[in-house]
Design a protein around this motif. Structure first.
Motif, mmCIF file in Angstrom:
data_model
loop_
_atom_site.group_PDB
_atom_site.id
_atom_site.type_symbol
_atom_site.label_atom_id
_atom_site.label_comp_id
_atom_site.label_asym_id
_atom_site.label_seq_id
_atom_site.Cartn_x
_atom_site.Cartn_y
_atom_site.Cartn_z
ATOM 1 N N ALA A 187 0.554 7.984 -7.209
ATOM 2 C CA ALA A 187 1.515 8.993 -6.741
ATOM 3 C C ALA A 187 0.941 9.734 -5.527
ATOM 4 N N VAL A 188 -0.361 10.009 -5.570
ATOM 5 C CA VAL A 188 -0.988 10.715 -4.441
ATOM 6 C C VAL A 188 -1.038 9.786 -3.220
ATOM 7 N N SER A 189 -1.339 8.514 -3.452
ATOM 8 C CA SER A 189 -1.349 7.552 -2.338
ATOM 9 C C SER A 189 0.006 7.540 -1.643
ATOM 10 N N GLU A 190 1.057 7.451 -2.446
ATOM 11 C CA GLU A 190 2.400 7.380 -1.845
ATOM 12 C C GLU A 190 2.746 8.670 -1.112
ATOM 13 N N ALA A 191 2.344 9.802 -1.694
ATOM 14 C CA ALA A 191 2.620 11.085 -1.025
ATOM 15 C C ALA A 191 1.905 11.140 0.325
ATOM 16 N N LEU A 192 0.656 10.702 0.352
ATOM 17 C CA LEU A 192 -0.114 10.795 1.603
ATOM 18 C C LEU A 192 0.403 9.814 2.652
ATOM 19 N N ILE A 193 0.819 8.644 2.199
ATOM 20 C CA ILE A 193 1.417 7.692 3.147
ATOM 21 C C ILE A 193 2.691 8.317 3.734
ATOM 22 N N GLY A 194 3.451 8.975 2.882
ATOM 23 C CA GLY A 194 4.663 9.658 3.358
ATOM 24 C C GLY A 194 4.327 10.739 4.388
ATOM 25 N N MET A 238 -7.020 -0.386 -0.227
ATOM 26 C CA MET A 238 -6.947 -0.807 1.175
ATOM 27 C C MET A 238 -5.554 -1.306 1.577
ATOM 28 N N ASP A 239 -5.073 -2.330 0.855
ATOM 29 C CA ASP A 239 -3.951 -3.090 1.402
ATOM 30 C C ASP A 239 -2.669 -2.268 1.502
ATOM 31 N N GLN A 240 -2.418 -1.404 0.514
ATOM 32 C CA GLN A 240 -1.169 -0.636 0.632
ATOM 33 C C GLN A 240 -1.236 0.321 1.829
ATOM 34 N N PHE A 241 -2.435 0.808 2.146
ATOM 35 C CA PHE A 241 -2.576 1.722 3.289
ATOM 36 C C PHE A 241 -2.517 0.942 4.603
ATOM 37 N N LEU A 242 -3.154 -0.226 4.618
ATOM 38 C CA LEU A 242 -3.100 -1.049 5.840
ATOM 39 C C LEU A 242 -1.660 -1.465 6.114
ATOM 40 N N THR A 243 -0.954 -1.860 5.073
ATOM 41 C CA THR A 243 0.433 -2.282 5.259
ATOM 42 C C THR A 243 1.276 -1.115 5.773
ATOM 43 N N ALA A 244 0.983 0.078 5.257
ATOM 44 C CA ALA A 244 1.740 1.255 5.700
ATOM 45 C C ALA A 244 1.469 1.580 7.171
ATOM 46 N N ALA A 245 0.365 1.064 7.697
ATOM 47 C CA ALA A 245 0.014 1.347 9.099
ATOM 48 C C ALA A 245 0.717 0.401 10.074
ATOM 49 N N GLY A 247 3.004 -1.030 12.640
ATOM 50 C CA GLY A 247 3.823 -0.281 13.599
ATOM 51 C C GLY A 247 3.072 0.875 14.242
ATOM 52 N N ASP A 248 1.932 1.282 13.677
ATOM 53 C CA ASP A 248 1.108 2.315 14.326
ATOM 54 C C ASP A 248 0.422 1.695 15.551
ATOM 55 N N ASP A 249 -0.246 2.548 16.327
ATOM 56 C CA ASP A 249 -0.904 2.028 17.535
ATOM 57 C C ASP A 249 -2.315 1.518 17.269
ATOM 58 N N PHE A 250 -2.923 2.032 16.217
ATOM 59 C CA PHE A 250 -4.280 1.585 15.875
ATOM 60 C C PHE A 250 -4.542 1.953 14.422
ATOM 61 N N VAL A 251 -5.570 1.341 13.865
ATOM 62 C CA VAL A 251 -6.086 1.790 12.561
ATOM 63 C C VAL A 251 -7.565 2.123 12.751
ATOM 64 N N GLY A 252 -7.965 3.287 12.258
ATOM 65 C CA GLY A 252 -9.381 3.647 12.256
ATOM 66 C C GLY A 252 -9.983 3.253 10.912
ATOM 67 N N LEU A 253 -11.170 2.668 10.952
ATOM 68 C CA LEU A 253 -11.832 2.263 9.703
ATOM 69 C C LEU A 253 -13.180 2.967 9.597
ATOM 70 N N GLN A 254 -13.483 3.464 8.409
ATOM 71 C CA GLN A 254 -14.706 4.233 8.182
ATOM 72 C C GLN A 254 -15.456 3.540 7.057
ATOM 73 N N ILE A 255 -16.535 2.902 7.443
ATOM 74 C CA ILE A 255 -17.124 1.898 6.547
ATOM 75 C C ILE A 255 -18.582 2.252 6.275
ATOM 76 N N TYR A 256 -18.897 2.371 4.998
ATOM 77 C CA TYR A 256 -20.243 2.759 4.599
ATOM 78 C C TYR A 256 -20.880 1.792 3.624
ATOM 79 N N THR A 296 -7.106 -9.443 8.685
ATOM 80 C CA THR A 296 -6.271 -10.451 8.003
ATOM 81 C C THR A 296 -4.954 -9.820 7.537
ATOM 82 N N VAL A 297 -5.006 -8.548 7.163
ATOM 83 C CA VAL A 297 -3.755 -7.885 6.730
ATOM 84 C C VAL A 297 -2.892 -7.527 7.938
ATOM 85 N N LEU A 298 -3.545 -7.080 9.017
ATOM 86 C CA LEU A 298 -2.820 -6.624 10.216
ATOM 87 C C LEU A 298 -3.375 -7.377 11.436
ATOM 88 N N PRO A 299 -2.973 -8.638 11.615
ATOM 89 C CA PRO A 299 -3.626 -9.465 12.642
ATOM 90 C C PRO A 299 -3.466 -8.932 14.079
#
Ligand code: IFM
Length: 392
Positions: A187-194, A238-245, A247-256, A296-299
């Protein structure tokens, strides 16, 4: 490009976030949680690094080292201290940071929301509140003039982490065995994507700089028989957020780090591979794995590494870790992944949320009494990598 060089015009930078460095952010949800009875925060953010006053010195350090990019965030509670009450002075402050970057030849990347919200919002719905969509849309409208000359604008920082932890930011839950990040609350994921989409709609309508969101990225490893839980975890995180992106201009990734899975789910990393602060697995090559997966999700999506780093007291190890991470990134780019820049977390040793000031992610040490900045060898090292546009 050679085996260890990067594409032309590659961005090389370092990042901070408002609440972690500015100091005196007394009007947001985190300040309140830091001071609550039984707070999970080990200490208060207090004066942090006093970057509210010392931001010019910070930019001088970035530019002086030879880096060409600075990522920072705006503090909503300073811009809109009470609902509908706007601080023009705070907006001017952030506008000056963007101008200050440009004056020094730095490419500014601005994040509108990096975890914190004003107290008034926390007490009236928070991230999942019914009115929060309208409120973030209005905040985006307010903030846009300040960041109009940034090169990239990110709406929300790590919504996929925010959905995992109601009190976000500290990756370790104190007192519990650390096994890795749990699965996000749907529910929080969907709210934040919204909320991201509401903010994007405003940015799009007003002709903003290239806009998107920044996500935590992980390497997912099947240790044998772990495919099912691994795929489920990756889909949620990952994938639901990448898919929601899309149409955006870029995706930032923060990888640790990486997560390992067996038939029963998440497996704790080997104790001798856990990093100092968070108990996360020390896994430099996660950088390459996570950007490859995003591609692979957002070629067709341009990717930016908007954070990568390690909390360690051993600066030599920071250099080793970052060098290994960059080598793996280079290989991913050579294989065709469209990564436009690398931004190291962090410029400064700063307030690491629930864990306080003990974890040191910075390329620059900060004296906790005087706020004197002392660059570590890793700052000059990363600047040299930037100058060469390669590992050499
Ligand atoms: O300090 C945080 C930052 O605020 C968001 N990404 C991860 C960093 C290190 O934990």
């Amino acid at each position: 490009m050679t085996a260890s060089s990067f594409p032309e015009n590659f961005l090389w930078g370092t990042a901070t976030a408002a609440h972690q460095v500015e100091g005196g952010n007394v009007n947001n949800d985190h300040w309140e949680m830091e001071h609550a009875e039984h707070s999970p925060f080990v200490e208060s953010s207090g004066d942090a690094c006093d970057s509210w006053h010392r931001w010019e010195e910070d930019l001088d350090l970035v530019a002086g080292a030879g880096l060409n990019t600075y990522r920072f965030s705006l503090e909503w509670s300073r811009i809109e201290p009470e609902e509908g009450e706007v601080s023009r002075a705070a907006l001017d402050h952030y506008r000056r940071i963007v101008d200050g970057c440009r004056d020094r030849g730095l490419t500014p990347i601005a994040t509108l929301v990096h975890f914190t919200m004003p107290r008034w919002l926390m007490h009236d719905g928070g991230w999942t509140g019914q009115k929060t969509g309208d409120r973030i849309a209005r905040f985006t409208e307010l903030a846009l003039p300040a960041v109009r000359d940034a090169a990239y604008v990110a709406t929300i920082n790590e919504p996929n982490l925010m959905a995992v932890q109601p009190v976000i930011g500290g990756m370790a839950r104190r007192g519990e065995e650390i096994k890795g990040l749990p699965v996000p609350d749907q529910a929080v994921s969907e709210a934040l994507i919204g909320l991201h989409q509401r903010s994007m709609a405003v940015l799009r309508g007003a002709g903003s700089p290239p806009a998107g969101m920044t996500l935590v990225g992980l390497e997912y490893i099947d240790e044998g028989g772990g495919q099912e839980p691994m795929q489920a975890a990756r889909a949620a995180m990952m994938d639901q957020f990448l898919t929601a992106a899309e149409g955006d201009d870029f995706v930032g990734l923060q990888i640790y780090t990486a997560q390992r899975f067996g038939p029963e789910g998440l497996i704790a990393p080997p104790a001798d591979q856990q990093t100092l602060a968070h108990g996360m697995e020390r896994r430099p090559r996660a950088l390459s794995a996570a950007v490859r997966h995003a591609a692979t999700v957002l070629p067709d999506m341009p990717l930016l590494v908007t954070e990568n780093g390690i909390a360690t007291a051993d600066d030599e190890d920071r250099i080793r870790f970052t060098s290994d991470a960059l080598q793996s990134l280079c290989e991913a780019i050579a294989d065709g992944v469209d990564v436009r820049g690398y931004v190291h977390w962090s410029l400064l040793d700063n307030f690491e949320w629930m864990l306080g000031f003990a974890p040191t992610f910075g390329l620059v040490a900060v004296d906790r009494e005087t706020f004197t900045r002392t660059p570590k060898p890793s700052l000059a090292w990363l600047g040299e990598v930037a100058r060469r546009n390669g590992l050499g």
